[in-house]
Design a protein around this motif. Structure first.
Motif, PDB file in Angstrom:
ATOM      1  N   SER A 195       0.823  -1.216   0.000  1.00  0.00           N
ATOM      2  CA  SER A 195       0.000   0.000   0.000  1.00  0.00           C
ATOM      3  C   SER A 195       0.854   1.261   0.000  1.00  0.00           C
ATOM      4  O   SER A 195       0.583   2.207  -0.752  1.00  0.00           O
ATOM      5  N   LEU A 197       1.245   4.061  -2.957  1.00  0.00           N
ATOM      6  CA  LEU A 197       1.022   5.494  -2.718  1.00  0.00           C
ATOM      7  C   LEU A 197       2.195   6.317  -3.237  1.00  0.00           C
ATOM      8  O   LEU A 197       2.010   7.339  -3.911  1.00  0.00           O
ATOM      9  N   HIS A 225       0.776   6.805  -6.770  1.00  0.00           N
ATOM     10  CA  HIS A 225      -0.144   7.830  -6.250  1.00  0.00           C
ATOM     11  C   HIS A 225      -1.551   7.284  -5.992  1.00  0.00           C
ATOM     12  O   HIS A 225      -2.542   7.969  -6.237  1.00  0.00           O
ATOM     13  N   GLU A 226      -1.607   6.050  -5.525  1.00  0.00           N
ATOM     14  CA  GLU A 226      -2.898   5.467  -5.170  1.00  0.00           C
ATOM     15  C   GLU A 226      -3.411   6.089  -3.880  1.00  0.00           C
ATOM     16  O   GLU A 226      -2.643   6.404  -2.966  1.00  0.00           O
ATOM     17  N   HIS A 227      -4.721   6.234  -3.804  1.00  0.00           N
ATOM     18  CA  HIS A 227      -5.340   6.818  -2.613  1.00  0.00           C
ATOM     19  C   HIS A 227      -5.431   5.776  -1.500  1.00  0.00           C
ATOM     20  O   HIS A 227      -5.793   4.617  -1.741  1.00  0.00           O
ATOM     21  N   ILE A 228      -5.070   6.175  -0.284  1.00  0.00           N
ATOM     22  CA  ILE A 228      -5.237   5.324   0.888  1.00  0.00           C
ATOM     23  C   ILE A 228      -6.337   5.917   1.758  1.00  0.00           C
ATOM     24  O   ILE A 228      -6.190   7.024   2.289  1.00  0.00           O
ATOM     25  N   SER A 229      -7.444   5.202   1.883  1.00  0.00           N
ATOM     26  CA  SER A 229      -8.577   5.705   2.650  1.00  0.00           C
ATOM     27  C   SER A 229      -8.259   5.723   4.139  1.00  0.00           C
ATOM     28  O   SER A 229      -7.254   5.168   4.593  1.00  0.00           O
ATOM     29  N   ARG A 230      -9.138   6.349   4.919  1.00  0.00           N
ATOM     30  CA  ARG A 230      -8.922   6.433   6.364  1.00  0.00           C
ATOM     31  C   ARG A 230      -8.913   5.051   7.002  1.00  0.00           C
ATOM     32  O   ARG A 230      -8.067   4.754   7.851  1.00  0.00           O
ATOM     33  N   GLY A 279      -5.721   3.250   6.009  1.00  0.00           N
ATOM     34  CA  GLY A 279      -4.602   3.855   6.723  1.00  0.00           C
ATOM     35  C   GLY A 279      -4.549   3.412   8.173  1.00  0.00           C
ATOM     36  O   GLY A 279      -3.462   3.142   8.714  1.00  0.00           O
ATOM     37  N   GLU A 314     -11.722  -2.650   3.616  1.00  0.00           N
ATOM     38  CA  GLU A 314     -11.499  -1.635   2.579  1.00  0.00           C
ATOM     39  C   GLU A 314     -11.361  -2.266   1.217  1.00  0.00           C
ATOM     40  O   GLU A 314     -11.659  -1.665   0.199  1.00  0.00           O
TER      41      GLU A 314
END
Length: 291
Positions: free
Chosen positions: A117, A121, A125-130, A133, A291
């Protein structure tokens, strides 16, 4: 949901769990073998067992998986990189098993999620959700606890550190495998198995490792065939019915199954610190798989 669809889903869940169970046998059984097989040779035998075994069953499973997009010459650079990182990771993981308990190394396998993960990122540049994370943070804390040899006097376990470095290599390999994601996964497994097997064999020659008895060699090849090869076959079949995300979620039980097997097969006993890390790993894994 029709009865046939429900049956197919249940079958796919079964495939995913069988895949997880087969791979769970790797840490405890490899721990037994590592006493008589040098680390690079063990890596070579495990992956050669994967490549050769998957080649034998390829015609049947290839038909069942309905995959036709084979490997191309343009995939060679990606395959070379994947094979290289796997050689390093597998040798380090076997060395970690030699220096640490199989249960600890099994749980540290979850750090691959963190590595995959974070690298995704940084480089893609992949999004890591809350939620993801938070799961990553919990798994990282658990990994740090497993890397410690005690609470009152903090020091790092060399075996645990090697396991974390190995999972980081696999995390990088997971991101590199993106370019191969639409290729026939069985062909990728065969090429990777043979490539890592031969590459590890070359490393063993440089290290001047001694070969074990014939019976031990066969045992390592069989372990590789089932724990790596057949496990991946069931994983692919599961993906066919329920997709990659759900298959990964069910497969996430593998490290915990490996811990249980380590307790039964090796007689390992958990410490209080291990118990805390185990609970955190379960929480972190649940958060990540949601997720």
């Amino acid at each position: 949901m029709t009865s046939s669809t429900k049956k197919g889903t249940q079958l796919a869940i079964g495939y995913a769990l069988i895949s997880a169970l087969l791979y769970a046998f790797y840490p405890p059984l490899a721990k037994l073998l590592i006493h008589s097989v040098p680390v690079a040779i063990l890596s070579s035998l495990l992956y050669l067992g994967t490549g050769l075994g998957t080649t034998l069953i390829y015609p049947v499973v290839h038909h069942a998986s309905h995959t036709s997009n084979g490997l191309k010459r343009t995939d060679i650079p990606a395959l070379v990189a994947v094979i290289g990182f796997n050689i390093v990771a597998s040798i380090l993981m076997n060395l970690a098993l030699k220096l640490s308990d199989a249960g600890t190394v099994s749980l540290l396998g979850n750090f691959e999620i963190v590595a995959t993960s974070v690298l995704a990122l940084l480089f893609f540049h992949e999004h890591i959700s809350r939620g993801l994370g938070l799961g990553i943070a919990v798994i990282t804390i658990a990994s740090l606890l497993l890397s410690s040899t005690g609470v009152t006097h903090f020091s790092l376990s060399i075996g645990a550190i090697l396991a974390i470095v190995a999972t980081a290599c696999w995390g990088l390999e997971n991101n590199l495998t993106r370019v191969l994601s639409d290729r026939d996964p069985l062909q990728v497994v065969i090429v990777k198995g043979m490539g890592v097997g031969i590459g590890s064999l070359i490393v063993s020659l440089f290290l001047r490792e001694s070969w074990p008895a014939v019976g031990t060699i066969i045992a390592a090849l069989v372990l590789g065939f089932f724990a790596y090869g057949i496990s991946i076959v069931f994983y692919i079949l599961s993906q066919r019915y329920i997709g990659a995300a759900k298959t990964s979620a069910y497969y996430a039980v593998s490290p915990f199954l490996a811990v249980i097997l380590s307790f039964f097969l090796l007689g390992e006993r958990p410490t209080a610190l291990f118990g805390v890390a185990l609970v955190l790993m379960i929480v972190g894994t649940v958060l990540v798989t949601k997720e």
